[in-house]
Design a protein around this motif. Sequence first.
Motif: not given
Length: 412
Positions: A9, A18, A174, A178
């Motif tokens: 990210a 991201p 992704q 995060v």
Amino acid sequence: MLRSEHVIARLYRGKLVPHRLSPDDRRVLAVAEELCDLYAAHVGVMRSRLERELTVREEGLGPGLDSRRGFKIVRALSKLLEERAGWIAPTEADPYTLRTRVFELAAALPEPPAAEAGLLEVPTRGDVLLQVATETGIEDPAASMYADRQGALLLGDFDRPPPGELVRRYNVAQVQGVLYSARELVVELGEGADARLVFHYVKLLGLIYDLEPLPHGYRLHLDGPLSIFGGTRKYGLRLAKFLPGLLMTSPWKLSANVEWKGRDTVLELDAETAGLESHYLGPKDEREADDVRGAFVRAWERAKDTGGWELERGGDVLPFPERKAALVPDFTLRHAGTGEVVQLEILGFWSERNLVERVVLLREAGKQGHRVLVAASERLGASQEALSGAVEGGVVPFKDRLPAKAVLAALQ
């Protein structure tokens, strides 16, 4: 699900973005297809050989995607394919038992077994293995001694996805990665969103939530793993698993406070522009978390005497507009004789703040003519002292599973 080392990210104007791959990029699709081909070609092959080939692919395919982070992207795609692979042991023999017996026989010798027979006819390595083979019926014990090691496993089956599906799964993963570092997640569900579906995943995953009714929808506050547990991985994984459930409906807006590389940042998404697709099949097919509620239903059905109380699925959301809060009951208990109705909510993870607020809502519900019970697991909370105080306020404690008799006692 990706591990933290696979997550990419960047910060842009104070917001966390991201990494994303384009499902329409031919280069990306070609890499995804080659990785799928590689897994498919290694069905029946040892894991260590596949891992060596993947390392080669990281070096060869990575730069074509990104000169600096290409190897990390390929590694993340491989991790997602790993989740679609089934691994089997290369032998039915128990490697631990074989190892133990070989070491026992070797340890009983006056000196370590020789590789070959000598003048003094000291037992050799072959003699030890022959004795183990005779005892166990395994022809080659040496080949099976370490068959339980990860690298020795065989790829038994592989659920091959289309390349585009793998890329779309990467993009969702992704964002999920995060969320491992989130302190708080706020979701605004607009008019038309399937709120009950979203609440289903909140409940299924045992997330700590506060719900605020809005004129045209709801505002859902979810605690992140960094807010109360100091980064507990188990809770972080559950929060990440909530995202694909949210993606199954719209409209919504999401804002998450995230600690990223030592900095406090914000992740913002919305249904219109996120460009993410859920891989979940729906509530009936999704089994992403332990179902404490299912165990309670089975316990209730096995109970010999429920005192005339009948168990039903949870009813509507109970709003408390003056407190900007709401409860989402899991079950409705209805007495066949008197018609009395009691709502039951089973908490997943909980914090001291969360539990105190629940007790306040229980009192408020009573003032409005609603009888509500809240059950909380001793193992999923942050403070036994807080739970003890909450029991006096009407909370039903339990350990791993909520017994029917505990709820019946509270009803009485």
